[in-house]
Design a protein around this motif. Structure first.
Motif, PDB file in Angstrom:
ATOM      1  N   PHE A   1      14.318  38.635  17.154  1.00  0.00           N
ATOM      2  CA  PHE A   1      14.677  37.473  16.354  1.00  0.00           C
ATOM      3  C   PHE A   1      16.130  37.087  16.633  1.00  0.00           C
ATOM      4  O   PHE A   1      16.452  35.911  16.821  1.00  0.00           O
ATOM      5  CB  PHE A   1      14.486  37.770  14.863  1.00  0.00           C
ATOM      6  N   ALA A   2      16.993  38.099  16.667  1.00  0.00           N
ATOM      7  CA  ALA A   2      18.407  37.867  16.954  1.00  0.00           C
ATOM      8  C   ALA A   2      18.578  37.214  18.326  1.00  0.00           C
ATOM      9  O   ALA A   2      19.318  36.239  18.485  1.00  0.00           O
ATOM     10  CB  ALA A   2      19.178  39.184  16.891  1.00  0.00           C
ATOM     11  N   ASN A   3      17.891  37.744  19.329  1.00  0.00           N
ATOM     12  CA  ASN A   3      17.981  37.195  20.676  1.00  0.00           C
ATOM     13  C   ASN A   3      17.441  35.760  20.717  1.00  0.00           C
ATOM     14  O   ASN A   3      18.019  34.877  21.350  1.00  0.00           O
ATOM     15  CB  ASN A   3      17.219  38.078  21.656  1.00  0.00           C
ATOM     16  N   GLY A   4      16.338  35.531  20.015  1.00  0.00           N
ATOM     17  CA  GLY A   4      15.732  34.206  19.995  1.00  0.00           C
ATOM     18  C   GLY A   4      16.612  33.154  19.354  1.00  0.00           C
ATOM     19  O   GLY A   4      16.519  31.968  19.676  1.00  0.00           O
ATOM     20  N   MET A   5      17.486  33.569  18.459  1.00  0.00           N
ATOM     21  CA  MET A   5      18.393  32.634  17.795  1.00  0.00           C
ATOM     22  C   MET A   5      19.343  31.963  18.781  1.00  0.00           C
ATOM     23  O   MET A   5      19.699  30.803  18.602  1.00  0.00           O
ATOM     24  CB  MET A   5      19.218  33.366  16.728  1.00  0.00           C
ATOM     25  N   VAL A   6      19.774  32.713  19.791  1.00  0.00           N
ATOM     26  CA  VAL A   6      20.860  32.205  20.637  1.00  0.00           C
ATOM     27  C   VAL A   6      20.539  32.164  22.123  1.00  0.00           C
ATOM     28  O   VAL A   6      21.320  31.642  22.912  1.00  0.00           O
ATOM     29  CB  VAL A   6      22.149  33.045  20.425  1.00  0.00           C
TER      30      VAL A   6
ATOM     31  N   VAL B   1      15.081  53.429  24.467  1.00  0.00           N
ATOM     32  CA  VAL B   1      14.716  52.189  23.778  1.00  0.00           C
ATOM     33  C   VAL B   1      15.864  51.732  22.884  1.00  0.00           C
ATOM     34  O   VAL B   1      16.181  50.539  22.821  1.00  0.00           O
ATOM     35  CB  VAL B   1      13.421  52.380  22.967  1.00  0.00           C
ATOM     36  N   ALA B   2      16.513  52.663  22.204  1.00  0.00           N
ATOM     37  CA  ALA B   2      17.651  52.320  21.344  1.00  0.00           C
ATOM     38  C   ALA B   2      18.777  51.701  22.161  1.00  0.00           C
ATOM     39  O   ALA B   2      19.427  50.739  21.716  1.00  0.00           O
ATOM     40  CB  ALA B   2      18.147  53.561  20.605  1.00  0.00           C
ATOM     41  N   LEU B   3      19.006  52.217  23.360  1.00  0.00           N
ATOM     42  CA  LEU B   3      20.039  51.653  24.230  1.00  0.00           C
ATOM     43  C   LEU B   3      19.703  50.208  24.601  1.00  0.00           C
ATOM     44  O   LEU B   3      20.559  49.315  24.552  1.00  0.00           O
ATOM     45  CB  LEU B   3      20.199  52.497  25.492  1.00  0.00           C
ATOM     46  N   GLY B   4      18.446  49.972  24.968  1.00  0.00           N
ATOM     47  CA  GLY B   4      18.026  48.611  25.300  1.00  0.00           C
ATOM     48  C   GLY B   4      18.194  47.665  24.123  1.00  0.00           C
ATOM     49  O   GLY B   4      18.682  46.541  24.264  1.00  0.00           O
ATOM     50  N   PHE B   5      17.805  48.132  22.937  1.00  0.00           N
ATOM     51  CA  PHE B   5      17.983  47.319  21.731  1.00  0.00           C
ATOM     52  C   PHE B   5      19.462  47.020  21.497  1.00  0.00           C
ATOM     53  O   PHE B   5      19.828  45.915  21.101  1.00  0.00           O
ATOM     54  CB  PHE B   5      17.411  48.052  20.516  1.00  0.00           C
ATOM     55  N   ALA B   6      20.310  48.024  21.706  1.00  0.00           N
ATOM     56  CA  ALA B   6      21.746  47.851  21.473  1.00  0.00           C
ATOM     57  C   ALA B   6      22.335  46.797  22.407  1.00  0.00           C
ATOM     58  O   ALA B   6      23.181  45.990  21.996  1.00  0.00           O
ATOM     59  CB  ALA B   6      22.472  49.182  21.642  1.00  0.00           C
ATOM     60  N   VAL B   7      21.886  46.791  23.663  1.00  0.00           N
ATOM     61  CA  VAL B   7      22.378  45.783  24.606  1.00  0.00           C
ATOM     62  C   VAL B   7      21.963  44.388  24.131  1.00  0.00           C
ATOM     63  O   VAL B   7      22.769  43.453  24.118  1.00  0.00           O
ATOM     64  CB  VAL B   7      21.852  46.053  26.034  1.00  0.00           C
ATOM     65  N   TYR B   8      20.685  44.257  23.727  1.00  0.00           N
ATOM     66  CA  TYR B   8      20.216  42.988  23.166  1.00  0.00           C
ATOM     67  C   TYR B   8      21.110  42.552  22.003  1.00  0.00           C
ATOM     68  O   TYR B   8      21.460  41.385  21.877  1.00  0.00           O
ATOM     69  CB  TYR B   8      18.788  43.151  22.613  1.00  0.00           C
ATOM     70  N   ALA B   9      21.443  43.514  21.141  1.00  0.00           N
ATOM     71  CA  ALA B   9      22.149  43.199  19.897  1.00  0.00           C
ATOM     72  C   ALA B   9      23.582  42.746  20.121  1.00  0.00           C
ATOM     73  O   ALA B   9      24.037  41.772  19.513  1.00  0.00           O
ATOM     74  CB  ALA B   9      22.115  44.419  18.966  1.00  0.00           C
ATOM     75  N   VAL B  10      24.314  43.459  20.963  1.00  0.00           N
ATOM     76  CA  VAL B  10      25.753  43.175  21.066  1.00  0.00           C
ATOM     77  C   VAL B  10      26.080  42.079  22.080  1.00  0.00           C
ATOM     78  O   VAL B  10      27.166  41.506  22.022  1.00  0.00           O
ATOM     79  CB  VAL B  10      26.560  44.451  21.408  1.00  0.00           C
ATOM     80  N   PHE B  11      25.164  41.773  22.983  1.00  0.00           N
ATOM     81  CA  PHE B  11      25.473  40.793  24.022  1.00  0.00           C
ATOM     82  C   PHE B  11      25.892  39.426  23.470  1.00  0.00           C
ATOM     83  O   PHE B  11      26.872  38.838  23.962  1.00  0.00           O
ATOM     84  CB  PHE B  11      24.305  40.642  24.998  1.00  0.00           C
ATOM     85  N   PRO B  12      25.201  38.866  22.468  1.00  0.00           N
ATOM     86  CA  PRO B  12      25.640  37.546  21.977  1.00  0.00           C
ATOM     87  C   PRO B  12      27.085  37.543  21.494  1.00  0.00           C
ATOM     88  O   PRO B  12      27.848  36.625  21.821  1.00  0.00           O
ATOM     89  CB  PRO B  12      24.660  37.268  20.826  1.00  0.00           C
TER      90      PRO B  12
ATOM     91  N   VAL C   1      29.732  31.488  14.776  1.00  0.00           N
ATOM     92  CA  VAL C   1      28.956  31.989  13.639  1.00  0.00           C
ATOM     93  C   VAL C   1      27.529  32.299  14.072  1.00  0.00           C
ATOM     94  O   VAL C   1      26.976  33.349  13.731  1.00  0.00           O
ATOM     95  CB  VAL C   1      28.959  30.963  12.483  1.00  0.00           C
ATOM     96  N   ALA C   2      26.918  31.391  14.833  1.00  0.00           N
ATOM     97  CA  ALA C   2      25.540  31.600  15.279  1.00  0.00           C
ATOM     98  C   ALA C   2      25.407  32.887  16.093  1.00  0.00           C
ATOM     99  O   ALA C   2      24.510  33.704  15.857  1.00  0.00           O
ATOM    100  CB  ALA C   2      25.073  30.401  16.107  1.00  0.00           C
ATOM    101  N   PHE C   3      26.305  33.085  17.038  1.00  0.00           N
ATOM    102  CA  PHE C   3      26.231  34.261  17.889  1.00  0.00           C
ATOM    103  C   PHE C   3      26.600  35.529  17.106  1.00  0.00           C
ATOM    104  O   PHE C   3      26.043  36.598  17.340  1.00  0.00           O
ATOM    105  CB  PHE C   3      27.145  34.088  19.102  1.00  0.00           C
ATOM    106  N   GLY C   4      27.535  35.395  16.172  1.00  0.00           N
ATOM    107  CA  GLY C   4      27.909  36.546  15.356  1.00  0.00           C
ATOM    108  C   GLY C   4      26.786  36.996  14.439  1.00  0.00           C
ATOM    109  O   GLY C   4      26.507  38.193  14.318  1.00  0.00           O
ATOM    110  N   VAL C   5      26.117  36.028  13.794  1.00  0.00           N
ATOM    111  CA  VAL C   5      24.989  36.362  12.927  1.00  0.00           C
ATOM    112  C   VAL C   5      23.854  36.976  13.744  1.00  0.00           C
ATOM    113  O   VAL C   5      23.211  37.945  13.316  1.00  0.00           O
ATOM    114  CB  VAL C   5      24.502  35.109  12.161  1.00  0.00           C
ATOM    115  N   ALA C   6      23.617  36.425  14.924  1.00  0.00           N
ATOM    116  CA  ALA C   6      22.572  36.979  15.786  1.00  0.00           C
ATOM    117  C   ALA C   6      22.858  38.447  16.109  1.00  0.00           C
ATOM    118  O   ALA C   6      21.976  39.306  16.005  1.00  0.00           O
ATOM    119  CB  ALA C   6      22.464  36.167  17.072  1.00  0.00           C
TER     120      ALA C   6
END
Length: 198
Positions: free
Chosen positions: A20-25, A85-96, A171-176
Motif C-alpha cells: 500500500f505504501a509503495n502504491g501511494m508513491v 523477506v524483512a529486508l525486502g520489505f524494509a527496502v520497499y519501506a524506506v526508499f520513498p 508529506v506523501a513520500f514521508g507518509v508512505a
C-alpha cells in the motif's frame, strides 16, 4: 479468511501495508526524478536529460535485482526466509523517504535505485513463505487467495498518495514510508518462519 492458514496472516498484513505504501508513491517516482529533482546524467562522454536518465535508473534497479537474487536465495537457506523477506520489505519501506530527500545528484540517485533493486531479490523467499504453511496440494489456492486479498486492499493506495502528493510531495513520500515501516515492524514482531525452510 477463505481457508488461509492462520500462520500466514502476519505476512499478509505486513505485505499489504508495505505494498500500500509503495502504491501511494510509485507512480510519482518518475516525476520526482524528472521534475522535482530534475537530475540528468553527465559523464563518460554522455549527456542524458532527466527523463532519459530515469530509464537508466530503472535499468540499474533491475540489474541489481537480477544479480542479487541467487546470493540472496543462498543466504535465505542459511539464515531463514523471514530475515530475507524483512529486508525486502524494509527496502520497499524506506526508499520513498530516501528518494524525496535525496540531493539532486546523479550518483546519489544511481545508488538509491541500486539499493531499490534489493527489494526484488527476496521475492523467491517471499513466495516460499506464502506456500510454506499451505496444506498439501493447496498451494495454488492459498497463493491465489493471498494475492487477491492483498491486491484488492492496495487498490486505493494510488488515490491516497495522489491526494497527499497534491498537497505536498514530501508529506506523501514521508507518509508512505511511515506506513511501510509499520508493515516491516509488524512482520518482524509477528511474522513466522517455517522450519522446513529455516
Amino acid at each position: 479468511l477463505l481457508g488461509m492458514p492462520e500462520t500466514l496472516r502476519p505476512l499478509l498484513v505486513a505485505d499489504t501495508l508495505v505494498r500500500f505504501a509503495n502504491g501511494m508513491v510509485y507512480v510519482f517516482f518518475v516525476i520526482v526524478v524528472v521534475e522535482f529533482l530534475s537530475v540528468g546524467f553527465q559523464g563518460f562522454g554522455l549527456t542524458l536529460r532527466p527523463d532519459a536518465y530515469f530509464g537508466v535508473l530503472l535499468g540499474v534497479e533491475m540489474v541489481v535485482a537480477l544479480v542479487s537474487m541467487v546470493p540472496v536465495a543462498r543466504a535465505a537457506e542459511r539464515v531463514g526466509l523471514k530475515p530475507v523477506v524483512a529486508l525486502g520489505f524494509a527496502v520497499y519501506a524506506v526508499f520513498p523517504a530516501l528518494l524525496i530527500v535525496a540531493p539532486a545528484n546523479q550518483w546519489v540517485l544511481a545508488l538509491l535505485f541500486a539499493f531499490s533493486g534489493l527489494r526484488f531479490a527476496g521475492l523467491p523467499a517471499h513466495k516460499a513463505l506464502i506456500v510454506g504453511p499451505a496444506e498439501r496440494d493447496a498451494g495454488g489456492r492459498v497463493t491465489g487467495t493471498y494475492y487477491l486479498v492483498r491486491n484488492t486492499v492496495v487498490i486505493p493506495s494510488a488515490v491516497v498518495g495522489g491526494v497527499l502528493y497534491a498537497m505536498d510531495p514530501v508529506v506523501a513520500f514521508g507518509v508512505a514510508s511511515a506506513i511501510g515501516v509499520l508493515g516491516v515492524a509488524y512482520f518482524v514482531a509477528f511474522g513466522r518462519e517455517f522450519e522446513a525452510y529455516a
